[in-house]
Write a protein that holds these residues in place. Structure first.
Motif, PDB file in Angstrom:
ATOM      1  N   THR A  56       0.705  -1.156  -0.065  1.00 39.75           N
ATOM      2  CA  THR A  56       0.083   0.071  -0.092  1.00 39.75           C
ATOM      3  C   THR A  56       0.793   1.192  -0.095  1.00 39.75           C
ATOM      4  OG1 THR A  56      -1.657  -1.033   1.338  1.00 39.75           O
ATOM      5  CG2 THR A  56      -1.663   1.201   1.217  1.00 39.75           C
ATOM      6  N   LEU A  57       0.470   1.981  -0.833  1.00 42.10           N
ATOM      7  CA  LEU A  57       1.124   3.378  -1.238  1.00 42.10           C
ATOM      8  C   LEU A  57       0.218   4.506  -1.347  1.00 42.10           C
ATOM      9  CD1 LEU A  57       4.695   2.713  -2.750  1.00 42.10           C
ATOM     10  CD2 LEU A  57       4.434   3.597  -0.459  1.00 42.10           C
ATOM     11  N   LEU A  58      -0.082   5.356  -0.674  1.00 46.95           N
ATOM     12  CA  LEU A  58      -0.966   6.325  -0.804  1.00 46.95           C
ATOM     13  C   LEU A  58      -0.682   7.683  -0.338  1.00 46.95           C
ATOM     14  CD1 LEU A  58      -3.997   4.390   0.789  1.00 46.95           C
ATOM     15  CD2 LEU A  58      -3.776   4.943  -1.654  1.00 46.95           C
ATOM     16  N   PRO A  59      -1.258   8.825  -0.968  1.00 46.47           N
ATOM     17  CA  PRO A  59      -1.274  10.319  -0.403  1.00 46.47           C
ATOM     18  C   PRO A  59      -1.114  10.257   1.048  1.00 46.47           C
ATOM     19  CG  PRO A  59      -2.462  10.296  -2.290  1.00 46.47           C
ATOM     20  CD  PRO A  59      -2.400   8.880  -1.857  1.00 46.47           C
ATOM     21  N   LEU A  60      -0.241  11.068   1.686  1.00 45.21           N
ATOM     22  CA  LEU A  60      -0.209  11.043   3.079  1.00 45.21           C
ATOM     23  C   LEU A  60       0.082  12.449   3.851  1.00 45.21           C
ATOM     24  CD1 LEU A  60      -0.104   9.621   5.920  1.00 45.21           C
ATOM     25  CD2 LEU A  60       2.439   9.336   5.518  1.00 45.21           C
ATOM     26  N   VAL A  61      -0.763  12.739   4.846  1.00 47.45           N
ATOM     27  CA  VAL A  61      -0.401  13.849   5.428  1.00 47.45           C
ATOM     28  C   VAL A  61      -0.191  13.600   6.815  1.00 47.45           C
ATOM     29  CG1 VAL A  61      -1.617  16.230   6.245  1.00 47.45           C
ATOM     30  CG2 VAL A  61      -2.049  15.514   4.100  1.00 47.45           C
ATOM     31  N   ILE A  62       0.674  14.095   7.428  1.00 46.83           N
ATOM     32  CA  ILE A  62       1.292  13.620   8.912  1.00 46.83           C
ATOM     33  C   ILE A  62       1.202  14.753   9.847  1.00 46.83           C
ATOM     34  CG2 ILE A  62       3.049  12.803  10.208  1.00 46.83           C
ATOM     35  CD1 ILE A  62       3.916  11.207   7.854  1.00 46.83           C
ATOM     36  N   PHE A  63       0.542  14.774  11.116  1.00 48.05           N
ATOM     37  CA  PHE A  63       0.775  15.633  12.221  1.00 48.05           C
ATOM     38  C   PHE A  63       1.639  14.919  13.144  1.00 48.05           C
ATOM     39  CE2 PHE A  63      -3.435  16.743  10.457  1.00 48.05           C
ATOM     40  CZ  PHE A  63      -3.680  18.182  10.465  1.00 48.05           C
ATOM     41  N   SER A 100      -0.842  30.474   9.745  1.00 49.54           N
ATOM     42  CA  SER A 100       0.041  29.419  10.352  1.00 49.54           C
ATOM     43  C   SER A 100       1.393  29.422   9.241  1.00 49.54           C
ATOM     44  CB  SER A 100      -0.665  27.928   9.962  1.00 49.54           C
ATOM     45  OG  SER A 100      -1.011  27.799   8.316  1.00 49.54           O
ATOM     46  N   ASN A 101       2.033  28.610   9.614  1.00 48.00           N
ATOM     47  CA  ASN A 101       3.430  28.322   9.349  1.00 48.00           C
ATOM     48  C   ASN A 101       3.308  27.504   7.678  1.00 48.00           C
ATOM     49  OD1 ASN A 101       4.864  29.561  11.182  1.00 48.00           O
ATOM     50  ND2 ASN A 101       4.772  27.409  12.274  1.00 48.00           N
ATOM     51  N   PRO A 102       4.285  27.823   7.012  1.00 50.62           N
ATOM     52  CA  PRO A 102       4.148  27.090   5.487  1.00 50.62           C
ATOM     53  C   PRO A 102       4.016  25.792   5.588  1.00 50.62           C
ATOM     54  CG  PRO A 102       6.012  28.745   5.610  1.00 50.62           C
ATOM     55  CD  PRO A 102       5.247  28.720   6.997  1.00 50.62           C
ATOM     56  N   ILE A 103       3.294  24.915   4.666  1.00 49.57           N
ATOM     57  CA  ILE A 103       2.966  23.533   5.019  1.00 49.57           C
ATOM     58  C   ILE A 103       4.428  22.904   4.326  1.00 49.57           C
ATOM     59  CG2 ILE A 103       1.918  21.623   3.984  1.00 49.57           C
ATOM     60  CD1 ILE A 103      -0.664  23.420   3.459  1.00 49.57           C
ATOM     61  N   GLN A 104       4.810  21.805   5.220  1.00 50.67           N
ATOM     62  CA  GLN A 104       6.098  21.285   4.892  1.00 50.67           C
ATOM     63  C   GLN A 104       5.854  20.101   3.979  1.00 50.67           C
ATOM     64  OE1 GLN A 104       8.285  20.570   8.459  1.00 50.67           O
ATOM     65  NE2 GLN A 104       7.181  21.760   9.776  1.00 50.67           N
ATOM     66  N   THR A 105       6.586  20.068   3.001  1.00 49.53           N
ATOM     67  CA  THR A 105       6.625  18.880   2.126  1.00 49.53           C
ATOM     68  C   THR A 105       7.899  18.246   2.243  1.00 49.53           C
ATOM     69  OG1 THR A 105       7.160  20.029   0.171  1.00 49.53           O
ATOM     70  CG2 THR A 105       5.062  20.121   0.585  1.00 49.53           C
ATOM     71  N   GLN A 114      -1.767  23.990  12.510  1.00 47.42           N
ATOM     72  CA  GLN A 114      -2.035  23.916  10.883  1.00 47.42           C
ATOM     73  C   GLN A 114      -3.227  23.162  10.904  1.00 47.42           C
ATOM     74  OE1 GLN A 114       1.947  23.226   9.516  1.00 47.42           O
ATOM     75  NE2 GLN A 114       1.757  25.028   8.178  1.00 47.42           N
ATOM     76  N   VAL A 115      -4.013  22.811  11.670  1.00 43.72           N
ATOM     77  CA  VAL A 115      -5.120  21.828  11.354  1.00 43.72           C
ATOM     78  C   VAL A 115      -6.028  22.585  10.363  1.00 43.72           C
ATOM     79  CG1 VAL A 115      -7.120  20.791  12.520  1.00 43.72           C
ATOM     80  CG2 VAL A 115      -5.056  20.973  13.687  1.00 43.72           C
ATOM     81  N   SER A 116      -6.366  23.980  10.390  1.00 41.41           N
ATOM     82  CA  SER A 116      -7.212  24.583   9.485  1.00 41.41           C
ATOM     83  C   SER A 116      -6.707  24.626   8.212  1.00 41.41           C
ATOM     84  CB  SER A 116      -7.339  26.134  10.107  1.00 41.41           C
ATOM     85  OG  SER A 116      -6.299  26.759   9.938  1.00 41.41           O
ATOM     86  N   ASP A 117      -5.603  24.290   7.952  1.00 34.02           N
ATOM     87  CA  ASP A 117      -4.694  24.256   6.525  1.00 34.02           C
ATOM     88  C   ASP A 117      -4.703  22.801   5.804  1.00 34.02           C
ATOM     89  OD1 ASP A 117      -3.924  26.628   6.535  1.00 34.02           O
ATOM     90  OD2 ASP A 117      -2.076  26.039   7.443  1.00 34.02           O
ATOM     91  N   LEU A 118      -5.566  21.802   6.515  1.00 31.93           N
ATOM     92  CA  LEU A 118      -5.722  20.510   6.115  1.00 31.93           C
ATOM     93  C   LEU A 118      -6.250  20.137   4.762  1.00 31.93           C
ATOM     94  CD1 LEU A 118      -5.305  17.690   6.793  1.00 31.93           C
ATOM     95  CD2 LEU A 118      -7.514  17.386   7.912  1.00 31.93           C
ATOM     96  N   GLU A 119      -7.456  20.931   4.555  1.00 32.42           N
ATOM     97  CA  GLU A 119      -7.833  20.911   3.132  1.00 32.42           C
ATOM     98  C   GLU A 119      -6.943  21.158   1.909  1.00 32.42           C
ATOM     99  OE1 GLU A 119     -12.348  21.652   2.344  1.00 32.42           O
ATOM    100  OE2 GLU A 119     -11.874  23.044   4.071  1.00 32.42           O
ATOM    101  N   HIS A 120      -6.319  22.221   2.271  1.00 36.67           N
ATOM    102  CA  HIS A 120      -5.050  22.404   1.209  1.00 36.67           C
ATOM    103  C   HIS A 120      -4.199  21.378   1.014  1.00 36.67           C
ATOM    104  CE1 HIS A 120      -2.228  24.456  -1.256  1.00 36.67           C
ATOM    105  NE2 HIS A 120      -1.538  24.563  -0.312  1.00 36.67           N
ATOM    106  N   ALA A 121      -3.507  20.863   2.572  1.00 42.05           N
ATOM    107  CA  ALA A 121      -2.632  19.821   2.559  1.00 42.05           C
ATOM    108  C   ALA A 121      -2.882  18.459   1.763  1.00 42.05           C
ATOM    109  CB  ALA A 121      -2.446  19.711   4.001  1.00 42.05           C
TER     110      ALA A 121
END
Length: 305
Positions: free
Chosen positions: A74-81, A98-103, A127-134
């Motif tokens: 399994t490999l899928l897109p991922l956001v990590i807190f 918030s701070n810039p999203i880290q990639t 940055q929880v409020s940035d989750l949709e963009h992330a």
């Protein structure tokens, strides 16, 4: 109407789970939230083809989960807190800047340590409020992730066969996800957002050589199996075409690889005292691969809305 995205969430923090539910409320998202590793892994295994992105929390329970996902292929897109802090209010939805999203999209060994794959997106506790963009960023980066990127630190000791299996899995899931997003969800733009950072012409010389050698090896396997009854040939062609597409490899480079391989085969046949006429049939192989690659490039041109 906004397209629905299926999000698999595994977080230990009740505060974070509540905040994620708040941010992703509405008709756009279908959420599966759990704090149990076993339940999460069971969900991913059963719904893998329907999941668009994962959201995980980095704590001591995460590495075994990541290993299990790899074992499942399994490999899928991922956001990590990050881990939950001692402050119970560490995960609160806020409108504050918030701070810039880290990639973490990297291919060079030692540059970045990542958990799942090199396109994961990290958000901090503010940055929880940035989750949709992330989420959208994670999907886009995943679709442009180069198969030549290194495996994460957890799999640093994996053998070559294991690496090849996971690279094949990556390309297969990139293709499946892109098709689903484009056709079912109407994401006309996501599929086409290849990352120029991974284009062949921009790679360092050693990475260029590595990619060409991989393409040559893959193409040789296709040629050797092309006239057999093995249905795996279709997957081999799809893998090669996906790799070439995301690296922006030209059709002429594929032709060059074909001609070089035919020259090698011709020399071998000559040494064995056999006719080279059989190689003429392999023009069909080249036509087939070029047709698939040409179709990928044709569809990469966004349709007029």
């Amino acid at each position: 109407m906004h397209p629905q995205l299926s999000i698999g969430i595994f977080v230990r923090s009740p505060a974070l789970a509540q905040s994620l539910s708040q941010v992703l409320s509405g008709d756009r998202y279908v959420l599966s939230i759990t704090n149990s590793a076993s339940e999460f892994l069971e969900f991913v295994e059963q719904k893998q083809q329907h999941i668009d992105c994962l959201v995980l929390q980095d704590d001591d329970s995460l590495p075994p989960v990541i290993n299990q996902l790899y074992e499942q292929g399994t490999l899928l897109p991922l956001v990590i807190f990050p881990k939950e802090s001692k402050n119970n209010d560490s995960f609160v939805v806020t409108n504050a800047q918030s701070n810039p999203i880290q990639t973490t999209v990297r291919c060079t060994p030692g540059e970045v340590h990542y958990l799942f794959h090199a396109a994961e997106v990290r958000l901090d506790s503010s940055q929880v409020s940035d989750l949709e963009h992330a989420l959208e960023q994670a999907i886009t980066q995943f679709l442009s992730l180069s198969p030549n990127c290194n495996l994460p630190t957890l799999l640093a000791n994996a053998d070559k066969k294991t690496e090849e299996i996971h690279r094949g899995s990556l390309m297969k899931q990139q293709y499946r996800l892109s098709e689903k997003l484009k056709e079912r969800l109407g994401y006309l733009g996501v599929y086409y957002k290849r990352n120029p950072q991974f284009f062949f012409r921009y790679l360092p010389q050693n990475e260029k050589s590595k990619l060409i050698e991989q393409l040559k090896s893959d193409y040789r396997d296709i040629v050797l199996m092309y006239f057999s009854q093995d249905t795996a040939i279709n997957q081999l062609i799809d893998n090669l075409v996906n790799e070439a597409f995301f690296a922006d490899i030209s059709v002429s480079k594929i032709v060059e690889i074909h001609m070089d391989l035919m020259d090698d085969f011709a020399q071998q046949l000559k040494l064995e005292g056999r006719s080279e006429d059989i190689l003429t049939d392999y023009r069909l192989t080249l036509i087939d691969v070029i047709a698939h690659l040409g179709e990928m490039y044709r569809r990469s041109i966004p349709r007029e809305l």
